[in-house]
Design an enzyme around this catalytic site. Structure first.
Site, PDB file in Angstrom:
ATOM      1  N   LYS A 114       0.856  -1.188   0.000  1.00  0.00           N
ATOM      2  CA  LYS A 114       0.000   0.000   0.000  1.00  0.00           C
ATOM      3  C   LYS A 114       0.881   1.222   0.000  1.00  0.00           C
ATOM      4  CE  LYS A 114      -4.499   0.773   0.433  1.00  0.00           C
ATOM      5  NZ  LYS A 114      -5.541  -0.189   0.075  1.00  0.00           N
TER       6      LYS A 114
HETATM    7  N1  GLU Z   1      -7.309   0.069  -3.027  1.00  0.00           N
HETATM    8  C1  GLU Z   1      -8.085  -1.085  -3.320  1.00  0.00           C
HETATM    9  C2  GLU Z   1      -8.124  -2.009  -2.114  1.00  0.00           C
HETATM   10  O1  GLU Z   1      -7.918  -1.597  -0.990  1.00  0.00           O
HETATM   11  C3  GLU Z   1      -7.678  -1.765  -4.607  1.00  0.00           C
HETATM   12  C4  GLU Z   1      -6.284  -2.269  -4.664  1.00  0.00           C
HETATM   13  C5  GLU Z   1      -5.869  -2.783  -6.044  1.00  0.00           C
HETATM   14  O2  GLU Z   1      -6.709  -2.876  -6.913  1.00  0.00           O
HETATM   15  O3  GLU Z   1      -4.689  -3.079  -6.189  1.00  0.00           O
HETATM   16  O4  GLU Z   1      -8.422  -3.160  -2.236  1.00  0.00           O
END
Ligand code: GLU
Length: 424
Positions: A114
């Site tokens: 993240k």
């Molecule tokens: N931000 C989204 C999540 O928390 C999507 C992450 C992604 O598609 O890589 O799942």
């Protein structure tokens, strides 16, 4: 600037600790070896960068940016980038670990990561945001890569930011590399169905859970907290499946209508009103927090972490909670909710539809091919339903909550893979 001060966490529960307490509980039930536990409890890599950005007024402001890669055991790491004033390292660490467990629960070949920047995009111009995205991308050039670490949107970012990220990364490589990021605009290789994917997965898991609880969707009421991408799509798709969405909310407050809210109208209103629901006249307005304790059958927290806490958990009246957001329930609230007999479809399962279609986007980019929306939806629905059934079976077998069962499924998969791969 007041908004750049980190805001206190509502439950004063560190989100990394919230993640760890569930990880510990599930590892114990699984009988996970201490060595493997020690590998999985810490992120593989944590990067903090300073990002000087020229603002429109001509001054330079320095932003702090993060990227945490929690694990690359199952494959390249995957996870969104959050632009929000509250972003901090502990939050990004927790969100990165949740991505590892999320990808493992839905059985897609990614590790977890993240990223985030402490900033308030609502108070920045498009030009300032673009310069920030480009500066962030350049700082992370050794981290990102279509086979290494693949970012995506999260709170405060969307297709526009992903396009700038792809362009900046591609410039450094001297060629177009669209598979370095997902959640792109369709013309740049984005996937059909990606925008609504997380909300759609929330809808699929809600219906799967309602079937187990024998709740008829056409007789059920629902409240959705958060009216960003996830909340508004979940509300729209749930109402299309027959649920009466009596309440929605955003940072400006909660909006309640006993007879159900017309979600299309609310979306149109929000889009004309700078992305906010303030002044939405089709419903009675309530305090932001009131949405969580309304007498509805289904509650979908789809805003942010740590909103259902030990302080309000005993007041919740819903029979079913579907976690559209990451980490909306504090670990201290888990037991209160479990003892009240409320079923919770946990974040790492309920909101995994987004990363599932991100995976499809990456697959299409690498194939140089485009799938139809019908194919994307059919495949993601099947993945979500299979993952739900697998977690449900584990919960019944071990007599644990769906949350602990989801962690067990995920940890078991990552641990087994780790053991096959081996270490030094
Ligand atoms: N931000 C989204 C999540 O928390 C999507 C992450 C992604 O598609 O890589 O799942």
């Amino acid at each position: 600037m007041a908004y750049l001060e980190p805001a206190p966490l509502l439950d004063k529960e560190n989100p990394f600790e919230a993640m760890m307490s569930r990880f510990r509980a599930a590892s114990q039930i699984l009988g996970l070896e201490e060595e493997v536990y020690n590998v999985l409890k810490v992120p593989a890599r944590q990067v903090i960068v300073s990002l000087p950005v020229t603002m429109d007024a001509g001054n330079i402001r320095v932003f702090e940016g993060y990227r945490v890669v929690h694990s690359t055991i199952l494959g390249p790491s995957k996870g969104g980038i959050r632009f929000d004033p509250h972003v901090n390292l502990d939050e990004v660490k927790a969100l990165a670990a949740w991505m590892t467990w999320k990808c493992a629960v839905v059985d897609i070949p990614y590790g977890g990561a993240k990223g985030g920047v402490a900033c308030n995009p609502r108070e920045m111009s498009a030009g300032e945001i673009e310069r920030l995205v480009r500066a962030y991308t350049l700082s992370m050039i050794d981290i990102f890569g279509p086979d290494k670490d693949i970012p995506a949107p999260d709170m405060g970012t969307g297709p526009r930011e992903m396009a700038w990220l792809m362009d900046e990364y591609s410039r450094t490589q001297g060629m177009t590399v669209n598979a370095v990021v997902t959640g792109k605009p369709i013309v740049l290789g984005g996937s059909l169905g990606r925008t609504e994917a997380t909300g759609r997965g929330v809808m699929v898991s809600t219906l799967a859970a309602m079937e187990k609880l024998k709740i008829n969707p056409y007789k059920a009421t629902c409240a959705v907290q958060g009216f960003g991408n996830v909340g508004s799509w979940a509300a729209r798709l749930l109402s299309e499946r027959g649920l009466k969405v009596q309440a929605i909310s955003d940072i400006t407050g909660a909006y309640y209508n006993e007879n159900g809210i017309d979600i299309e109208k609310a979306v149109a209103y929000r889009d004309k009103n700078k992305g906010l629901l303030t002044g939405f006249a089709e419903a009675e307005s309530l305090g932001t927090q009131d949405i969580l304790t309304l007498p509805v059958d289904v509650l979908v927290p789809a805003a942010t972490e740590d909103v259902i806490t030990a302080n309000n958990a005993s007041e919740i009246k819903a029979k079913l909670i579907i976690e559209g957001a990451n980490g909306p329930t504090s670990s201290k609230a888990d037991n209160i909710i479990y003892e009240k007999g409320i079923s919770v479809v946990p974040d790492i399962l309920a909101n995994a539809g987004g990363v599932t279609v991100s995976y499809f986007e990456w697959v299409q980019n690498r194939l140089g091919y485009k799938w139809t929306a019908e194919r994307v939806n059919r495949r993601s629905d099947r993945i979500m339903k299979d993952a739900f059934d697998n977690v449900y079976k584990t919960a019944v077998e071990y007599k644990v909550s769906l949350r602990i069962a989801a962690y067990m499924v995920a940890i078991d998969k990552v641990a087994k893979t780790y053991k096959f791969r081996g270490g030094y």
